[in-house]
Enzyme design. Structure first.
Site, PDB file in Angstrom:
ATOM      1  N   TRP A  21       0.864  -1.183   0.000  1.00 16.39           N
ATOM      2  CA  TRP A  21       0.000   0.000   0.000  1.00 16.39           C
ATOM      3  C   TRP A  21       0.898   1.230   0.000  1.00 16.39           C
ATOM      4  O   TRP A  21       1.839   1.302   0.799  1.00 16.39           O
ATOM      5  CB  TRP A  21      -0.936   0.056   1.216  1.00 16.39           C
ATOM      6  CG  TRP A  21      -1.620   1.379   1.243  1.00 16.39           C
ATOM      7  CD1 TRP A  21      -2.615   1.792   0.411  1.00 16.39           C
ATOM      8  CD2 TRP A  21      -1.282   2.510   2.064  1.00 16.39           C
ATOM      9  NE1 TRP A  21      -2.931   3.106   0.666  1.00 16.39           N
ATOM     10  CE2 TRP A  21      -2.135   3.567   1.669  1.00 16.39           C
ATOM     11  CE3 TRP A  21      -0.346   2.732   3.076  1.00 16.39           C
ATOM     12  CZ2 TRP A  21      -2.084   4.836   2.258  1.00 16.39           C
ATOM     13  CZ3 TRP A  21      -0.292   3.990   3.667  1.00 16.39           C
ATOM     14  CH2 TRP A  21      -1.154   5.026   3.262  1.00 16.39           C
TER      15      TRP A  21
ATOM     16  N   GLU B  49      -2.992  -2.977  -2.618  1.00 15.69           N
ATOM     17  CA  GLU B  49      -4.145  -2.381  -1.923  1.00 15.69           C
ATOM     18  C   GLU B  49      -4.538  -1.028  -2.505  1.00 15.69           C
ATOM     19  O   GLU B  49      -3.766  -0.076  -2.504  1.00 15.69           O
ATOM     20  CB  GLU B  49      -3.809  -2.224  -0.432  1.00 15.69           C
ATOM     21  CG  GLU B  49      -4.952  -1.625   0.389  1.00 15.69           C
ATOM     22  CD  GLU B  49      -4.634  -1.531   1.881  1.00 15.69           C
ATOM     23  OE1 GLU B  49      -3.479  -1.829   2.267  1.00 15.69           O
ATOM     24  OE2 GLU B  49      -5.530  -1.159   2.654  1.00 15.69           O
TER      25      GLU B  49
ATOM     26  N   LYS C 181      -7.055   2.462  -2.888  1.00 18.97           N
ATOM     27  CA  LYS C 181      -7.638   3.422  -1.953  1.00 18.97           C
ATOM     28  C   LYS C 181      -8.282   4.555  -2.726  1.00 18.97           C
ATOM     29  O   LYS C 181      -7.849   4.892  -3.826  1.00 18.97           O
ATOM     30  CB  LYS C 181      -6.528   3.942  -1.029  1.00 18.97           C
ATOM     31  CG  LYS C 181      -7.007   4.814   0.109  1.00 18.97           C
ATOM     32  CD  LYS C 181      -5.917   4.910   1.190  1.00 18.97           C
ATOM     33  CE  LYS C 181      -6.312   5.911   2.267  1.00 18.97           C
ATOM     34  NZ  LYS C 181      -5.447   5.850   3.439  1.00 18.97           N
TER      35      LYS C 181
ATOM     36  N   ASP D 171      -9.746  -3.013   1.223  1.00 14.71           N
ATOM     37  CA  ASP D 171      -9.848  -2.479   2.583  1.00 14.71           C
ATOM     38  C   ASP D 171     -11.239  -1.862   2.727  1.00 14.71           C
ATOM     39  O   ASP D 171     -11.668  -1.067   1.881  1.00 14.71           O
ATOM     40  CB  ASP D 171      -8.741  -1.432   2.789  1.00 14.71           C
ATOM     41  CG  ASP D 171      -8.711  -0.861   4.198  1.00 14.71           C
ATOM     42  OD1 ASP D 171      -7.650  -0.933   4.851  1.00 14.71           O
ATOM     43  OD2 ASP D 171      -9.743  -0.309   4.642  1.00 14.71           O
TER      44      ASP D 171
ATOM     45  N   HIS E  81     -11.694   1.899   2.199  1.00 12.97           N
ATOM     46  CA  HIS E  81     -11.056   2.540   1.053  1.00 12.97           C
ATOM     47  C   HIS E  81     -11.957   2.827  -0.134  1.00 12.97           C
ATOM     48  O   HIS E  81     -11.488   2.970  -1.261  1.00 12.97           O
ATOM     49  CB  HIS E  81      -9.854   1.711   0.598  1.00 12.97           C
ATOM     50  CG  HIS E  81      -8.695   1.821   1.532  1.00 12.97           C
ATOM     51  ND1 HIS E  81      -7.431   1.407   1.215  1.00 12.97           N
ATOM     52  CD2 HIS E  81      -8.610   2.318   2.791  1.00 12.97           C
ATOM     53  CE1 HIS E  81      -6.615   1.629   2.228  1.00 12.97           C
ATOM     54  NE2 HIS E  81      -7.322   2.173   3.204  1.00 12.97           N
TER      55      HIS E  81
ATOM     56  N   HIS F 132      -8.692  -6.233   4.059  1.00 12.84           N
ATOM     57  CA  HIS F 132      -8.341  -5.459   5.241  1.00 12.84           C
ATOM     58  C   HIS F 132      -9.653  -5.082   5.899  1.00 12.84           C
ATOM     59  O   HIS F 132     -10.339  -4.175   5.442  1.00 12.84           O
ATOM     60  CB  HIS F 132      -7.554  -4.192   4.865  1.00 12.84           C
ATOM     61  CG  HIS F 132      -6.078  -4.423   4.862  1.00 12.84           C
ATOM     62  ND1 HIS F 132      -5.167  -3.405   4.681  1.00 12.84           N
ATOM     63  CD2 HIS F 132      -5.351  -5.557   5.055  1.00 12.84           C
ATOM     64  CE1 HIS F 132      -3.948  -3.921   4.750  1.00 12.84           C
ATOM     65  NE2 HIS F 132      -4.027  -5.210   4.963  1.00 12.84           N
TER      66      HIS F 132
ATOM     67  N   ASP G 283     -12.458   7.055   6.255  1.00 17.94           N
ATOM     68  CA  ASP G 283     -11.593   5.891   6.463  1.00 17.94           C
ATOM     69  C   ASP G 283     -10.884   6.023   7.805  1.00 17.94           C
ATOM     70  O   ASP G 283      -9.674   6.173   7.873  1.00 17.94           O
ATOM     71  CB  ASP G 283     -10.585   5.831   5.298  1.00 17.94           C
ATOM     72  CG  ASP G 283      -9.632   4.657   5.431  1.00 17.94           C
ATOM     73  OD1 ASP G 283      -9.995   3.668   6.081  1.00 17.94           O
ATOM     74  OD2 ASP G 283      -8.523   4.748   4.870  1.00 17.94           O
TER      75      ASP G 283
ATOM     76  N   ASP H 240     -10.514   3.940  10.363  1.00 13.20           N
ATOM     77  CA  ASP H 240      -9.827   2.798  10.969  1.00 13.20           C
ATOM     78  C   ASP H 240     -10.223   2.539  12.415  1.00 13.20           C
ATOM     79  O   ASP H 240      -9.367   2.330  13.274  1.00 13.20           O
ATOM     80  CB  ASP H 240      -8.304   2.951  10.830  1.00 13.20           C
ATOM     81  CG  ASP H 240      -7.849   2.796   9.381  1.00 13.20           C
ATOM     82  OD1 ASP H 240      -8.093   1.738   8.798  1.00 13.20           O
ATOM     83  OD2 ASP H 240      -7.258   3.747   8.824  1.00 13.20           O
TER      84      ASP H 240
ATOM     85  N   ASP I 296      -7.317  -4.356   9.876  1.00 11.93           N
ATOM     86  CA  ASP I 296      -6.596  -3.094   9.695  1.00 11.93           C
ATOM     87  C   ASP I 296      -7.343  -1.964  10.388  1.00 11.93           C
ATOM     88  O   ASP I 296      -8.235  -1.369   9.816  1.00 11.93           O
ATOM     89  CB  ASP I 296      -6.413  -2.800   8.196  1.00 11.93           C
ATOM     90  CG  ASP I 296      -5.531  -1.565   7.979  1.00 11.93           C
ATOM     91  OD1 ASP I 296      -4.936  -1.084   8.963  1.00 11.93           O
ATOM     92  OD2 ASP I 296      -5.443  -1.095   6.827  1.00 11.93           O
TER      93      ASP I 296
END
Ligand code: RNT
Ligand code: ZN
Length: 423
Positions: free
Chosen positions: A189, A230, A232, A263, A266, A290, A298, A300, A330
């Site tokens: 990433w 990955e 995004k 992810d 993302h 993820h 995003d 997390d 993640d």
């Protein structure tokens, strides 16, 4: 057996017969869930700081917020914390390292010069813990990434540096996979992108493709290493344009037989990754997830039992995709106990997969085939209050990990005995 165990067994027996009425084999689900490995991400343990330097997480368009005391300050502490978290999870799992978690014996080593030896300690630890390892080159928190570009940088020298980092990382991962006997998934990433209006959207993507081709030039035995990329949509400071977009990596993964990493944070905020799985797996052998929880962006957040998580788990089970999907977590929350963060997220993921395994899938399919959407909806809604908690508790008990909230008592104890001494 204590009386609590007796209660758990009793509740399981009753849940088992409720599910059996629907034709669901709970014992079978318990056998199946044991086969699923979740890759626990090292970076929740220290807010994505790593041990390369004292600087911690910088740049890269990602951010950990909060200052809960007790974060791991070195490799030993991180391992100890990870062992604690792993001891609270039923089943056998994996550990996911970033390149900045190397052991350099106090001698700084540049990222294009890192070697398997810098991770031998982790490999030995993983063998000892009976966990597989996964890996990630670190294309952020570095002066050569400070202007927001790495593999797609205009400057050839900077690109070369990051290409060499990528090459070094694949070699390290292959060594991990070889020694452990299970392939490491190495996920690329990069943060590259522009904050504001972008004139040349094509140029950086051409450079990124070229850089990736160089990183992947040398074939590596898939028994040792699997490459993932990955995508995004945006990051902090790359709101307008991200070089490694979904379409970019989807094309790259297809053309080059790489794993696509999806992810959950993302994509556009109302877009979910669950519906992408069955499409991309028509064309790709394997993918990486993820699993994350975005709140408005995003962000997390720690994974919990949301509709999104349920949809991901259901899709993996209903589509029989578990053998082709690598599940990584993640998230990074620095505002709560970090071992609890790991445990809440990982237990939520495992539990949700178990719940998905308790669906009367054949019956639901049949309803769909017959066009009986009324019954399909009615049954799905009813299932939401079926006693899956009793099956989960029984799973934890038989795997000899804490049942219910007992894991919190252990986490608090560890906090008192170990974490609190770190300030
Ligand atoms: C960032 C990506 C990436 C990172 C980790 C630390 O937006 O999700 O996976 O979270 O590499
Ligand atoms: Zn991610």
């Amino acid at each position: 057996m204590n009386s609590d165990d007796g209660n758990v067994e009793q509740a399981y027996a009753s849940a088992k017969s409720r599910y059996a009425e629907l034709g669901v084999d709970t014992d079978g689900a318990l056998k199946k869930i044991q086969q699923v490995a979740i890759s626990l991400h090292c970076w929740q343990g220290d807010d994505v700081g790593g041990f390369e330097s004292a600087a911690g997480l910088t740049g890269g368009g990602i951010m950990a917020t909060g200052n809960y005391p007790g974060k791991a300050r070195n490799v030993e502490e991180l391992r100890s914390d990870a062992e604690m978290a792993l001891s609270l999870l039923p089943g056998h799992h994996r550990f996911n390292l970033h390149a900045i978690y190397l052991e350099n014996d106090g001698k700084p080593v540049e990222r294009d010069k890192i070697e398997p030896g810098h991770f031998q300690g982790w490999i030995d630890w993983a063998k000892d813990q009976d966990v597989g390892l996964d890996f990630n080159p670190t294309f952020f928190s570095h002066p050569k990434a400070a202007d927001g570009f790495t593999l797609s940088h205009r400057d050839e020298g900077i690109r070369r540096f990051w290409i060499d980092h990528g090459i070094a990382c694949r070699k390290i991962a292959a060594e991990m996979g070889r020694q452990i006997g299970s392939p490491a998934v190495t996920n690329v990433w990069i943060p590259d992108g522009f904050k504001d209006v972008t004139i040349d959207r094509k140029g950086p993507r051409e450079l990124l493709r070229e850089s990736l081709d160089k990183i992947y030039a040398e074939p590596i035995d898939p028994a040792h290493n699997l490459d993932a990329v990955e995508c995004k949509l945006f990051g902090i400071g790359s709101e307008t344009y991200v070089v490694g977009s979904h379409e970019f990596y989807m094309g790259y993964a297809l053309a080059n037989k790489k794993l696509l990493c999806l992810d959950a944070g993302h994509f556009h905020p109302t877009e979910t990754i669950s519906d992408k799985i069955s499409s991309v797996l028509l064309y790709l052998d394997e993918i990486l997830l993820h699993v994350s929880r975005g709140i408005r962006w995003d962000s997390d957040h720690v994974v919990t039992a949301t509709d999104d998580l349920r949809a991901i788990a259901e899709e993996l089970v209903r589509g029989e995709f578990l053998g082709r999907v690598h599940i990584g977590l993640d998230f990074f929350d620095a505002s709560i106990n970090r071992i609890a963060a790991w445990t809440i997220g990982a237990r939520a993921m495992i539990r949700q997969l178990l719940v998905a395994m308790l669906e009367p899938i054949k019956r639901l399919r049949q309803m769909e085939v017959e066009g009986d959407y009324t019954s399909r909806l009615a049954l799905l809604e009813e299932l939401k209050t079926y006693p899956f908690g009793a099956v989960w508790d029984y799973y934890c008990m038989t795997q000899e990990v804490p049942v219910g909230l007992d894991w919190m008592a252990q986490t608090r104890q560890y906090e008192k005995e170990v974490l609190s001494g770190r300030e």
